[in-house]
Design a protein around this motif. Structure first.
Motif, short mmCIF file in Angstrom:
data_model
loop_
_atom_site.label_atom_id
_atom_site.label_comp_id
_atom_site.label_asym_id
_atom_site.label_seq_id
_atom_site.Cartn_x
_atom_site.Cartn_y
_atom_site.Cartn_z
N ASN A 23 10.57 -33.27 -12.48
CA ASN A 23 9.61 -33.43 -11.38
C ASN A 23 8.37 -32.57 -11.60
O ASN A 23 7.26 -33.00 -11.30
N SER A 24 8.54 -31.37 -12.14
CA SER A 24 7.39 -30.51 -12.46
C SER A 24 6.52 -31.15 -13.54
O SER A 24 5.29 -31.08 -13.48
N SER A 25 7.16 -31.76 -14.54
CA SER A 25 6.39 -32.39 -15.61
C SER A 25 5.56 -33.56 -15.08
O SER A 25 4.41 -33.76 -15.48
N ILE A 26 6.13 -34.31 -14.15
CA ILE A 26 5.40 -35.44 -13.56
C ILE A 26 4.22 -34.92 -12.74
O ILE A 26 3.10 -35.44 -12.85
N ALA A 27 4.44 -33.87 -11.96
CA ALA A 27 3.36 -33.29 -11.15
C ALA A 27 2.24 -32.76 -12.04
O ALA A 27 1.06 -33.00 -11.77
N CYS A 28 2.59 -32.07 -13.11
CA CYS A 28 1.58 -31.54 -14.04
C CYS A 28 0.81 -32.67 -14.70
O CYS A 28 -0.42 -32.62 -14.82
N PHE A 29 1.53 -33.69 -15.14
CA PHE A 29 0.90 -34.84 -15.80
C PHE A 29 -0.11 -35.51 -14.88
O PHE A 29 -1.23 -35.82 -15.29
N LYS A 30 0.27 -35.72 -13.63
CA LYS A 30 -0.63 -36.37 -12.68
C LYS A 30 -1.88 -35.54 -12.43
O LYS A 30 -2.97 -36.08 -12.26
N LYS A 31 -1.73 -34.22 -12.40
CA LYS A 31 -2.89 -33.35 -12.18
C LYS A 31 -3.84 -33.38 -13.36
O LYS A 31 -5.05 -33.43 -13.19
N ILE A 32 -3.30 -33.36 -14.57
CA ILE A 32 -4.15 -33.36 -15.76
C ILE A 32 -4.80 -34.72 -15.99
O ILE A 32 -5.99 -34.81 -16.26
N ARG A 33 -4.03 -35.78 -15.86
CA ARG A 33 -4.56 -37.13 -16.09
C ARG A 33 -5.36 -37.66 -14.91
O ARG A 33 -6.01 -38.69 -15.01
N ILE A 34 -5.24 -36.99 -13.79
CA ILE A 34 -5.90 -37.40 -12.55
C ILE A 34 -5.60 -38.88 -12.26
O ILE A 34 -6.48 -39.71 -12.10
N ILE A 35 -4.32 -39.17 -12.23
CA ILE A 35 -3.87 -40.53 -11.92
C ILE A 35 -2.88 -40.48 -10.77
O ILE A 35 -2.27 -39.46 -10.50
N ASP A 36 -2.76 -41.60 -10.13
CA ASP A 36 -1.80 -41.71 -9.04
C ASP A 36 -0.77 -42.77 -9.41
O ASP A 36 -0.43 -43.62 -8.62
N LYS A 37 -0.33 -42.71 -10.66
CA LYS A 37 0.64 -43.67 -11.18
C LYS A 37 2.04 -43.24 -10.74
O LYS A 37 2.42 -42.08 -10.91
N GLU A 38 2.77 -44.15 -10.14
CA GLU A 38 4.15 -43.84 -9.75
C GLU A 38 5.02 -43.78 -11.01
O GLU A 38 4.93 -44.65 -11.88
N VAL A 39 5.82 -42.76 -11.09
CA VAL A 39 6.79 -42.64 -12.17
C VAL A 39 8.16 -42.71 -11.51
O VAL A 39 8.53 -41.85 -10.71
N LYS A 40 8.87 -43.78 -11.80
CA LYS A 40 10.20 -43.97 -11.20
C LYS A 40 11.21 -43.08 -11.92
O LYS A 40 11.25 -43.04 -13.14
N CYS A 41 12.00 -42.38 -11.13
CA CYS A 41 13.00 -41.47 -11.71
C CYS A 41 14.39 -41.80 -11.18
O CYS A 41 14.57 -42.05 -10.00
N VAL A 42 15.35 -41.79 -12.10
CA VAL A 42 16.76 -41.94 -11.75
C VAL A 42 17.48 -40.74 -12.37
O VAL A 42 17.38 -40.52 -13.57
#
Length: 167
Positions: A23-42
């Motif tokens: 979840n931290s990696s997804i949050a960091c990625f979204k901040k750097i890429r400045i995207i609001d792409k949903e990443v589905k996690c299971v």
């Protein structure tokens, strides 16, 4: 980028659950890429504990893989990203997948790519910014976990990368 350092400043000092690390990696990625792409996690396995000094390499590896999903899929903004965490025997497996354009899938030689990633001679490309993302990820994970592997899979219009490791 400043936000990324703020988020990760203390992550390498304490053990974290694999769910928290992903979840931290997804949050960091979204901040750097400045995207609001949903990443589905299971999370079939969410309690695995990542040692403190391995947290940051896993976060940066996941960010590299998510970036690869966007820039190499041929799908542009229509790319779908999914992450699944599970166990396979004694291994923890992080699988990241994305849809892939047919033209790219048809020209993708996974056997050749997998050999190149694992070739020790390829490690020279991990020193500079850019380079071979999959090789960087493999080197990062294998430096943390001596029992590790990376597998590449094409499956019905999806490209999957599986990172497998255990202590």
């Amino acid at each position: 980028i400043v936000d990324w350092f703020r988020v990760t400043r203390y992550l390498d000092m304490q053990d974290r659950s694999i769910k928290d690390v992903i979840n931290s990696s997804i949050a960091c990625f979204k901040k750097i890429r400045i995207i609001d792409k949903e990443v589905k996690c299971v999370f079939e396995e969410e309690n695995y504990v990542v040692k403190g000094n391995f947290v940051k390499p896993i976060i940066t590896s996941m960010m590299t893989l998510m970036n690869n999903c966007i820039i190499h899929s041929g799908m542009k903004s229509n790319v779908s990203i999914a992450i699944k965490v599970f166990t396979e025997g004694e291994f923890i497996v992080i699988e990241i997948s994305n849809n892939i354009a047919n033209i790219i899938a048809n020209h993708l030689n996974l056997d050749d790519l997998q050999v190149k990633i694992k070739n020790p001679a390829s490690r020279i490309y991990t020193k500079s910014e850019g380079g071979t993302g999959l090789t960087k990820v493999y080197v990062e994970i294998s430096n943390c976990y001596p029992y590790s592997d990376i597998n590449l899979i094409k499956d019905n219009g999806f490209f999957k990368v599986q990172l497998k490791f255990h202590d």
